[in-house]
Design a protein around this motif. Sequence first.
Motif, PDB file in Angstrom:
ATOM      1  N   GLU A   1      -3.463  24.032  24.128  1.00 60.63           N
ATOM      2  CA  GLU A   1      -3.105  25.441  24.018  1.00 60.63           C
ATOM      3  C   GLU A   1      -1.746  25.766  24.644  1.00 60.63           C
ATOM      4  OE1 GLU A   1      -4.735  28.074  22.415  1.00 60.63           O
ATOM      5  OE2 GLU A   1      -5.955  26.460  21.589  1.00 60.63           O
ATOM      6  N   ASP A   2      -1.237  24.893  25.491  1.00 62.20           N
ATOM      7  CA  ASP A   2       0.058  25.131  26.146  1.00 62.20           C
ATOM      8  C   ASP A   2       1.244  24.663  25.310  1.00 62.20           C
ATOM      9  OD1 ASP A   2      -1.252  26.186  28.346  1.00 62.20           O
ATOM     10  OD2 ASP A   2      -1.399  24.231  29.336  1.00 62.20           O
ATOM     11  N   ALA A   3       0.977  24.092  24.139  1.00 63.35           N
ATOM     12  CA  ALA A   3       2.050  23.558  23.295  1.00 63.35           C
ATOM     13  C   ALA A   3       2.962  24.675  22.779  1.00 63.35           C
ATOM     14  CB  ALA A   3       1.455  22.790  22.116  1.00 63.35           C
ATOM     15  N   MET A   4       4.182  24.294  22.505  1.00 67.42           N
ATOM     16  CA  MET A   4       5.164  25.189  21.900  1.00 67.42           C
ATOM     17  C   MET A   4       5.573  24.590  20.551  1.00 67.42           C
ATOM     18  SD  MET A   4       5.361  27.589  24.105  1.00 67.42           S
ATOM     19  CE  MET A   4       6.818  28.560  23.822  1.00 67.42           C
ATOM     20  N   ILE A   5       5.806  25.468  19.575  1.00 71.53           N
ATOM     21  CA  ILE A   5       6.168  25.026  18.230  1.00 71.53           C
ATOM     22  C   ILE A   5       7.597  25.455  17.936  1.00 71.53           C
ATOM     23  CG2 ILE A   5       5.567  25.099  15.792  1.00 71.53           C
ATOM     24  CD1 ILE A   5       2.790  26.130  16.664  1.00 71.53           C
ATOM     25  N   THR A   6       8.404  24.506  17.479  1.00 67.26           N
ATOM     26  CA  THR A   6       9.789  24.797  17.096  1.00 67.26           C
ATOM     27  C   THR A   6       9.868  24.872  15.575  1.00 67.26           C
ATOM     28  OG1 THR A   6      10.629  23.642  19.033  1.00 67.26           O
ATOM     29  CG2 THR A   6      12.179  24.008  17.222  1.00 67.26           C
ATOM     30  N   PHE A   7      10.280  26.024  15.082  1.00 62.50           N
ATOM     31  CA  PHE A   7      10.492  26.217  13.646  1.00 62.50           C
ATOM     32  C   PHE A   7      11.989  26.137  13.383  1.00 62.50           C
ATOM     33  CE2 PHE A   7       6.538  28.443  14.577  1.00 62.50           C
ATOM     34  CZ  PHE A   7       5.707  28.003  13.556  1.00 62.50           C
ATOM     35  N   THR A   8      12.401  25.234  12.501  1.00 65.99           N
ATOM     36  CA  THR A   8      13.800  25.105  12.122  1.00 65.99           C
ATOM     37  C   THR A   8      14.019  25.921  10.848  1.00 65.99           C
ATOM     38  OG1 THR A   8      13.827  22.883  13.044  1.00 65.99           O
ATOM     39  CG2 THR A   8      15.627  23.469  11.561  1.00 65.99           C
ATOM     40  N   HIS A   9      15.006  26.830  10.912  1.00 63.90           N
ATOM     41  CA  HIS A   9      15.245  27.729   9.777  1.00 63.90           C
ATOM     42  C   HIS A   9      16.706  28.154   9.758  1.00 63.90           C
ATOM     43  CE1 HIS A   9      15.255  31.331  12.437  1.00 63.90           C
ATOM     44  NE2 HIS A   9      14.450  30.579  13.154  1.00 63.90           N
TER      45      HIS A   9
ATOM     46  N   SER B   1      19.216  27.480  12.480  1.00 64.79           N
ATOM     47  CA  SER B   1      18.868  27.763  13.861  1.00 64.79           C
ATOM     48  C   SER B   1      17.411  27.372  14.088  1.00 64.79           C
ATOM     49  CB  SER B   1      19.122  29.234  14.216  1.00 64.79           C
ATOM     50  OG  SER B   1      18.060  30.044  13.829  1.00 64.79           O
ATOM     51  N   THR B   2      16.918  27.605  15.304  1.00 67.67           N
ATOM     52  CA  THR B   2      15.527  27.295  15.611  1.00 67.67           C
ATOM     53  C   THR B   2      14.901  28.453  16.378  1.00 67.67           C
ATOM     54  OG1 THR B   2      16.121  26.190  17.672  1.00 67.67           O
ATOM     55  CG2 THR B   2      15.921  24.797  15.713  1.00 67.67           C
ATOM     56  N   THR B   3      13.598  28.566  16.250  1.00 68.08           N
ATOM     57  CA  THR B   3      12.820  29.551  16.996  1.00 68.08           C
ATOM     58  C   THR B   3      11.620  28.835  17.584  1.00 68.08           C
ATOM     59  OG1 THR B   3      13.483  31.344  15.507  1.00 68.08           O
ATOM     60  CG2 THR B   3      11.517  31.709  16.847  1.00 68.08           C
ATOM     61  N   ILE B   4      11.356  29.071  18.870  1.00 70.43           N
ATOM     62  CA  ILE B   4      10.229  28.444  19.548  1.00 70.43           C
ATOM     63  C   ILE B   4       9.160  29.512  19.790  1.00 70.43           C
ATOM     64  CG2 ILE B   4       9.463  27.224  21.618  1.00 70.43           C
ATOM     65  CD1 ILE B   4      12.346  26.151  21.866  1.00 70.43           C
ATOM     66  N   LEU B   5       7.940  29.215  19.319  1.00 70.67           N
ATOM     67  CA  LEU B   5       6.812  30.137  19.461  1.00 70.67           C
ATOM     68  C   LEU B   5       5.629  29.397  20.081  1.00 70.67           C
ATOM     69  CD1 LEU B   5       7.024  31.858  15.952  1.00 70.67           C
ATOM     70  CD2 LEU B   5       7.767  32.807  18.136  1.00 70.67           C
ATOM     71  N   PRO B   6       4.781  30.103  20.823  1.00 74.89           N
ATOM     72  CA  PRO B   6       3.639  29.444  21.473  1.00 74.89           C
ATOM     73  C   PRO B   6       2.520  29.113  20.479  1.00 74.89           C
ATOM     74  CG  PRO B   6       3.638  31.776  22.003  1.00 74.89           C
ATOM     75  CD  PRO B   6       4.891  31.516  21.213  1.00 74.89           C
ATOM     76  N   TYR B   7       1.956  27.924  20.635  1.00 72.47           N
ATOM     77  CA  TYR B   7       0.850  27.460  19.794  1.00 72.47           C
ATOM     78  C   TYR B   7      -0.363  28.382  19.900  1.00 72.47           C
ATOM     79  CZ  TYR B   7      -3.019  24.411  18.339  1.00 72.47           C
ATOM     80  OH  TYR B   7      -4.140  23.899  17.742  1.00 72.47           O
ATOM     81  N   ASN B   8      -0.597  28.963  21.066  1.00 70.16           N
ATOM     82  CA  ASN B   8      -1.782  29.798  21.234  1.00 70.16           C
ATOM     83  C   ASN B   8      -1.709  31.109  20.435  1.00 70.16           C
ATOM     84  OD1 ASN B   8      -0.052  31.345  22.784  1.00 70.16           O
ATOM     85  ND2 ASN B   8      -1.095  30.963  24.712  1.00 70.16           N
TER      86      ASN B   8
END
Length: 160
Positions: free
Chosen positions: A97-105, A108-115
């Motif tokens: 649940e503490d993971a972070m997800i990086t979306f490449t778009h 650029s990139t955006t990091i959002l929390p997995y939870n």
Amino acid sequence: MIIQIMGNVRFQITLDPSTWIFDDRKEELDKVLANDADQEQIEFSDSREWSRQIIEGTTKPPTLKSEKKFKKQELLDGTFVICLKPFLEYTEPERGEDAMITFTHDDSTTILPYNQRHKFYAHFSKDGKRLYDDGFIDILVIDGGKIENRLEHVTGISFE
């Protein structure tokens, strides 16, 4: 085009947005925005007995709203999204649940929390057509019936 989910996960998976039009989990964007605040839960008072009856074949399970079939014209004219939650969960992130997800778009990139994964929707179809000629998608962060964030032309997803 396909999108790989990579990084610190137990299972790397590949998403093919071109197949989602046939997936029963897709939803019309307007309905997701209208119903997001009113998520209906199905509960059973005696789930053990219900499960036993299904396993033994004495009853058929109920059809959930998300499993409805779309008519051909709706597929040709509709604007569809699919929730990314099950796909992200299949990967089994190393940090849980503490993971972070990086979306490449769009360069650029955006990091959002997995939870917060229940809020992430892949927007893959608009007015019956692919969103982009190259087959990539937008990620919508939907909460309370409103689009909080739109990540345009997502080309990669990775876990940190």
